[in-house]
Design a protein around this motif. Structure first.
Motif, PDB file in Angstrom:
ATOM      1  N   LEU A   1       0.832  -1.202   0.000  1.00 41.27           N
ATOM      2  CA  LEU A   1       0.000   0.000   0.000  1.00 41.27           C
ATOM      3  C   LEU A   1       0.872   1.259   0.000  1.00 41.27           C
ATOM      4  O   LEU A   1       0.606   2.211  -0.746  1.00 41.27           O
ATOM      5  N   ASN A   2       1.935   1.253   0.797  1.00 39.90           N
ATOM      6  CA  ASN A   2       2.864   2.390   0.825  1.00 39.90           C
ATOM      7  C   ASN A   2       3.540   2.592  -0.526  1.00 39.90           C
ATOM      8  O   ASN A   2       3.693   3.717  -0.992  1.00 39.90           O
ATOM      9  N   ARG A   3       3.943   1.490  -1.164  1.00 43.78           N
ATOM     10  CA  ARG A   3       4.558   1.594  -2.485  1.00 43.78           C
ATOM     11  C   ARG A   3       3.579   2.176  -3.500  1.00 43.78           C
ATOM     12  O   ARG A   3       3.950   3.010  -4.323  1.00 43.78           O
ATOM     13  N   ALA A   4       2.334   1.735  -3.430  1.00 49.03           N
ATOM     14  CA  ALA A   4       1.317   2.236  -4.365  1.00 49.03           C
ATOM     15  C   ALA A   4       1.115   3.731  -4.184  1.00 49.03           C
ATOM     16  O   ALA A   4       0.969   4.470  -5.168  1.00 49.03           O
ATOM     17  N   LEU A   5       1.141   4.197  -2.951  1.00 52.97           N
ATOM     18  CA  LEU A   5       0.998   5.639  -2.698  1.00 52.97           C
ATOM     19  C   LEU A   5       2.208   6.398  -3.236  1.00 52.97           C
ATOM     20  O   LEU A   5       2.058   7.416  -3.928  1.00 52.97           O
ATOM     21  N   GLU A   6       3.410   5.893  -2.958  1.00 53.13           N
ATOM     22  CA  GLU A   6       4.642   6.548  -3.423  1.00 53.13           C
ATOM     23  C   GLU A   6       4.713   6.604  -4.947  1.00 53.13           C
ATOM     24  O   GLU A   6       5.218   7.570  -5.512  1.00 53.13           O
ATOM     25  N   GLU A   7       4.192   5.573  -5.618  1.00 51.81           N
ATOM     26  CA  GLU A   7       4.230   5.512  -7.083  1.00 51.81           C
ATOM     27  C   GLU A   7       3.075   6.269  -7.724  1.00 51.81           C
ATOM     28  O   GLU A   7       3.008   6.362  -8.956  1.00 51.81           O
ATOM     29  N   GLY A   8       2.160   6.774  -6.898  1.00 55.99           N
ATOM     30  CA  GLY A   8       1.031   7.521  -7.432  1.00 55.99           C
ATOM     31  C   GLY A   8      -0.094   6.651  -7.974  1.00 55.99           C
ATOM     32  O   GLY A   8      -0.990   7.147  -8.654  1.00 55.99           O
ATOM     33  N   ALA A   9      -0.080   5.363  -7.651  1.00 58.76           N
ATOM     34  CA  ALA A   9      -1.125   4.455  -8.136  1.00 58.76           C
ATOM     35  C   ALA A   9      -2.442   4.656  -7.385  1.00 58.76           C
ATOM     36  O   ALA A   9      -3.509   4.342  -7.909  1.00 58.76           O
ATOM     37  N   ILE A  10      -2.341   5.161  -6.153  1.00 60.72           N
ATOM     38  CA  ILE A  10      -3.538   5.468  -5.363  1.00 60.72           C
ATOM     39  C   ILE A  10      -3.381   6.859  -4.766  1.00 60.72           C
ATOM     40  O   ILE A  10      -2.269   7.362  -4.623  1.00 60.72           O
ATOM     41  N   ASP A  11      -4.509   7.472  -4.431  1.00 59.77           N
ATOM     42  CA  ASP A  11      -4.437   8.798  -3.813  1.00 59.77           C
ATOM     43  C   ASP A  11      -4.398   8.669  -2.287  1.00 59.77           C
ATOM     44  O   ASP A  11      -4.539   7.575  -1.732  1.00 59.77           O
ATOM     45  N   GLU A  12      -4.199   9.798  -1.627  1.00 64.63           N
ATOM     46  CA  GLU A  12      -4.068   9.814  -0.169  1.00 64.63           C
ATOM     47  C   GLU A  12      -5.321   9.286   0.533  1.00 64.63           C
ATOM     48  O   GLU A  12      -5.224   8.558   1.517  1.00 64.63           O
ATOM     49  N   ALA A  13      -6.497   9.631   0.028  1.00 66.49           N
ATOM     50  CA  ALA A  13      -7.747   9.187   0.660  1.00 66.49           C
ATOM     51  C   ALA A  13      -7.883   7.669   0.604  1.00 66.49           C
ATOM     52  O   ALA A  13      -8.246   7.032   1.598  1.00 66.49           O
ATOM     53  N   ALA A  14      -7.589   7.078  -0.547  1.00 67.18           N
ATOM     54  CA  ALA A  14      -7.670   5.620  -0.689  1.00 67.18           C
ATOM     55  C   ALA A  14      -6.635   4.947   0.206  1.00 67.18           C
ATOM     56  O   ALA A  14      -6.910   3.914   0.828  1.00 67.18           O
ATOM     57  N   PHE A  15      -5.442   5.547   0.274  1.00 62.32           N
ATOM     58  CA  PHE A  15      -4.386   5.009   1.123  1.00 62.32           C
ATOM     59  C   PHE A  15      -4.830   4.993   2.579  1.00 62.32           C
ATOM     60  O   PHE A  15      -4.710   3.977   3.268  1.00 62.32           O
ATOM     61  N   GLU A  16      -5.359   6.129   3.062  1.00 69.87           N
ATOM     62  CA  GLU A  16      -5.753   6.227   4.465  1.00 69.87           C
ATOM     63  C   GLU A  16      -6.890   5.270   4.811  1.00 69.87           C
ATOM     64  O   GLU A  16      -6.883   4.661   5.888  1.00 69.87           O
ATOM     65  N   GLU A  17      -7.829   5.112   3.904  1.00 71.88           N
ATOM     66  CA  GLU A  17      -8.952   4.200   4.151  1.00 71.88           C
ATOM     67  C   GLU A  17      -8.469   2.753   4.288  1.00 71.88           C
ATOM     68  O   GLU A  17      -8.829   2.047   5.227  1.00 71.88           O
TER      69      GLU A  17
END
Length: 87
Positions: A46-62
């Motif tokens: 999940l952290n990698r996906a956020l760093e790579e821009g595959a998911i946004d902050e809201a999706a990451f936090e959820e």
């Protein structure tokens, strides 16, 4: 099981086999969902996906909140509550 009942139930064998496999897959998924190592691996992905821009902050936090709640849960490895009842 008698010969006649065995023959009558024979057409249901593929369905029963499929249900057996589905039940075992569900049990294994439940077991793994309580495994802290599996949850930690999912958090890393999940952290990698956020760093790579595959998911946004809201999706990451959820998703992070859901995974952290799973780590805090008393349900571990068995897919169910601890056995043995209250002491």
């Amino acid at each position: 099981m008698g010969l006649v009942s065995g023959l009558l139930l024979l057409p249901l064998a593929p369905v029963r086999g499929t249900l057996w496999v589905a039940d075992h897959l569900l049990r294994e998924a439940e077991r793994q969902s309580g495994d802290p190592r599996a949850v930690q691996a999912r958090l890393a992905a999940l952290n990698r996906a956020l760093e790579e821009g595959a998911i946004d902050e809201a999706a990451f936090e959820e998703e992070e909140e859901r995974l952290l709640a799973r780590l805090d849960s008393p349900v571990r490895y068995t897919g169910g509550p601890p056995r043995g009842g209250a002491s």
